[in-house]
Write an enzyme that holds these catalytic residues in place. Structure first.
Site, PDB file in Angstrom:
ATOM      1  N   HIS A 305     -91.520  17.992  -8.053  1.00 29.22           N
ATOM      2  CA  HIS A 305     -91.869  18.004  -6.619  1.00 29.22           C
ATOM      3  C   HIS A 305     -91.331  16.782  -5.895  1.00 29.22           C
ATOM      4  CE1 HIS A 305     -95.410  15.243  -6.591  1.00 29.22           C
ATOM      5  NE2 HIS A 305     -95.719  15.753  -7.758  1.00 29.22           N
ATOM      6  N   ASP A 317     -94.034   9.947 -10.032  1.00 28.62           N
ATOM      7  CA  ASP A 317     -94.680  11.129  -9.441  1.00 28.62           C
ATOM      8  C   ASP A 317     -94.090  11.384  -8.074  1.00 28.62           C
ATOM      9  OD1 ASP A 317     -96.352  13.227  -9.000  1.00 28.62           O
ATOM     10  OD2 ASP A 317     -98.149  12.039  -8.649  1.00 28.62           O
ATOM     11  N   GLU A 351     -96.631  19.238  -3.056  1.00 34.81           N
ATOM     12  CA  GLU A 351     -97.523  19.389  -4.214  1.00 34.81           C
ATOM     13  C   GLU A 351     -98.769  18.538  -4.027  1.00 34.81           C
ATOM     14  OE1 GLU A 351     -99.543  18.697  -7.936  1.00 34.81           O
ATOM     15  OE2 GLU A 351     -98.554  17.150  -6.747  1.00 34.81           O
ATOM     16  N   GLU A 352     -98.598  17.356  -3.432  1.00 34.92           N
ATOM     17  CA  GLU A 352     -99.700  16.390  -3.392  1.00 34.92           C
ATOM     18  C   GLU A 352    -100.764  16.719  -2.352  1.00 34.92           C
ATOM     19  OE1 GLU A 352    -100.091  14.425  -5.658  1.00 34.92           O
ATOM     20  OE2 GLU A 352     -98.209  13.590  -6.378  1.00 34.92           O
ATOM     21  N   ASP A 379     -93.911  17.205 -14.094  1.00 34.89           N
ATOM     22  CA  ASP A 379     -94.720  16.471 -13.113  1.00 34.89           C
ATOM     23  C   ASP A 379     -95.768  15.621 -13.830  1.00 34.89           C
ATOM     24  OD1 ASP A 379     -95.900  15.548 -10.815  1.00 34.89           O
ATOM     25  OD2 ASP A 379     -97.042  17.378 -10.440  1.00 34.89           O
ATOM     26  N   HIS A 451    -100.122   7.424  -8.250  1.00 36.02           N
ATOM     27  CA  HIS A 451    -100.818   7.413  -6.951  1.00 36.02           C
ATOM     28  C   HIS A 451    -101.241   6.007  -6.497  1.00 36.02           C
ATOM     29  CE1 HIS A 451    -102.101  11.960  -6.943  1.00 36.02           C
ATOM     30  NE2 HIS A 451    -100.871  11.779  -7.403  1.00 36.02           N
TER      31      HIS A 451
HETATM   32 ZN    ZN Z   1     -97.077  14.944  -9.097  1.00 30.35          ZN
END
Ligand code: ZN
Length: 488
Positions: A305, A317, A351-352, A379, A451
């Protein structure tokens, strides 16, 4: 955004276990002499084809294409949250790169949310043992989709709940008008044992559903203890159900501080979060096809993604996942290997923040899913690959064993079955029966950075990224060129 997706994702994330992978599944002996191959394996993987797969692996291990893509996506473009100008630039960049490689590129329109982070500060204004005329700073970040406090913040007492049961037993009387802090602790012992995704799944429920549970009991704001194993006072953002109250994550260190003080007496906090929810906007999934020579209508998806969170630059990510999918087709073009089925690179959007990209793809392409032979997503970072997390039939897994023997030299030989789709963006496809594979990696340190502001380029080890590229490219080409379409 729909609720079932998040519940599903939480369940999905709970299901992954890296430590369950047994390296003992490694195939024996050289793949060129395959005395143990079944007739079906021999038919699908004759020596000439296995030698091609081996060439792809070797080329991947000597190629820095994926790394260069990660550099561009993370350093030149930067963080790529849904709806941002950087996400748009990333779409254009990947589409251009794919066109340069000679692929057929489509941009699939996706309506995405556009939430923008604002100021985020907090201090403890009152607490047991406080030194006169001082406060204590709390390090925190807003959760994705959070509503804002008033511009000058809000002040309220903090109640700490270790889990949902504790919140429930506090009840409306003790929660109304308060800031709730969920103090569920990410289990580092599990992570160290290779079960980081299990630890994540347990803790991330509070990020997803905690603010709403607190709001239902009258809380004025909700905070969670950051999910993950970062030890440097870094808060961890991520998606949270819209709860109608400000929602943030304090660092693990600050969660400890608040919990310790609250155990001694009253703790009062000044909290300011000023994010904005802007109107939904248009973005795109990038879909790039390397057409199959024999069965162009049959499709093998390789994907990651393109959107990311905004605190770091989205390296692990998930620029890494997009980059290794891009490298799959770069290698095939460089080696002049034409797959028999179409290899489709997808750089998913959103996606997030709710998965609008994968929902849109499912809506637009569901009539073709019978011809989607398989879908791969990466991912889970860029660390050393151990093999695959799979949601495929036992006969399909058995048929693919010779592919694992090609990957034996890099140790990516596990084929770990999962009851849940091994990737959020390929989940809906998987639910309709499309065989789904995720790259299984050593995830022990993934949640140190995921994140947070520390998800940056330096967390990617180039040699490990090359191993991941080899793993996706070998499996992608195998699925696209083996004689039979992978059985369902
Ligand atoms: Zn991800």
């Amino acid at each position: 955004m729909n609720e079932s997706r998040v519940v599903f994702l939480v369940v999905f994330l709970c299901s992954i276990s890296v430590a369950q992978t047994q390296p003992s599944q490694r195939a024996q002996g050289s793949f060129f002499a395959q005395p143990q191959m079944t007739p079906a394996q021999q038919e699908n993987f004759p020596p000439r084809f296995l030698a091609e797969l081996d060439r792809i692996k070797s080329a991947a291990l000597a190629d820095d294409y994926a790394y260069r893509q990660v550099v561009h996506l993370t350093e030149n473009i930067g963080p790529r949250p849904s709806g941002s100008p950087q996400a748009k630039a990333a779409v254009d960049y990947v589409a251009d790169e794919m066109r340069h490689l000679g692929l057929d590129v489509q941009l699939e329109e996706v309506k995405v949310p556009h939430w923008v982070r604002g100021a985020e500060t907090a201090e403890l204004m009152e607490y047991p043992g406080q030194v006169a005329s001082t406060t204590q700073k709390i390090v925190l970040t807003a959760l994705g989709g959070s509503t804002a406090t008033p511009a000058d913040g809000l002040v309220a007492d903090v109640v700490v709940a270790d889990n949902f049961d504790e919140l429930k037993s506090l009840g409306r009387d003790k929660v109304t008008g308060k800031i709730v802090l969920f103090n569920e602790i990410y289990d580092k012992t599990k992570a160290a044992a290779g079960l980081s995704f299990v630890a994540y799944g347990e803790a991330v429920r509070y990020r997803g559903m905690g603010p709403r549970a607190a709001a239902e009991l009258g809380a004025v704001a909700a905070l969670i203890r950051s999910v993950g194993s970062a030890d440097y006072r870094l808060p961890h953002t991520g998606f949270s159900f819209p709860a109608g109250i400000p929602a943030g994550a304090v660092t693990a260190e600050d969660a400890d501080l608040i919990a310790h003080l609250a155990a001694q007496g009253k703790v009062r906090m000044h909290l300011m979060l000023t994010p904005q929810k802007l109107p939904d906007t248009t973005s795109y999934n990038v879909i790039a096809d390397l057409k199959g020579s024999e069965h162009p209508e049959q499709i093998v998806v390789v994907s990651g993604h393109l959107d990311s969170w905004d605190l770091g630059t989205g390296a692990i990510d998930d620029a890494a996942g997009v980059a290794i999918a891009m490298q799959t087709v770069e290698l095939l073009q460089k080696l002049h290997l034409r797959p028999q089925r179409t290899v489709r690179v997808i750089a998913w959007m959103d996606e997030e923040s709710g998965g609008a990209g994968s929902h849109t793809y499912s809506r637009d392409h569901s009539s073709e899913f019978l011809h989607h032979v398989a879908a791969i997503e990466c991912d889970t970072g860029a660390a050393h690959p151990l093999g695959f997390e799979t949601r495929i039939s036992a006969s399909a897994a058995d048929l693919l064993r010779p592919v694992l023997s090609v990957l034996d030299s890099i140790g990516a030989t596990a084929m770990q079955p999962s009851n849940y789709p091994p990737g959020a963006d390929i989940a809906e496809m998987s639910e309709t029966g499309v065989p789904a594979l995720g790259i299984l990696q050593d995830g022990r340190t993934y949640f140190n950075y995921h994140h947070t502001a520390a998800d940056t380029l330096d967390k990617i080890v180039p040699s490990e990224l090359r191993e991941n590229a080899a793993t996706m490219a070998v499996m992608g080409y195998a699925l696209a060129t083996m004689k039979d379409a992978l059985p369902r």
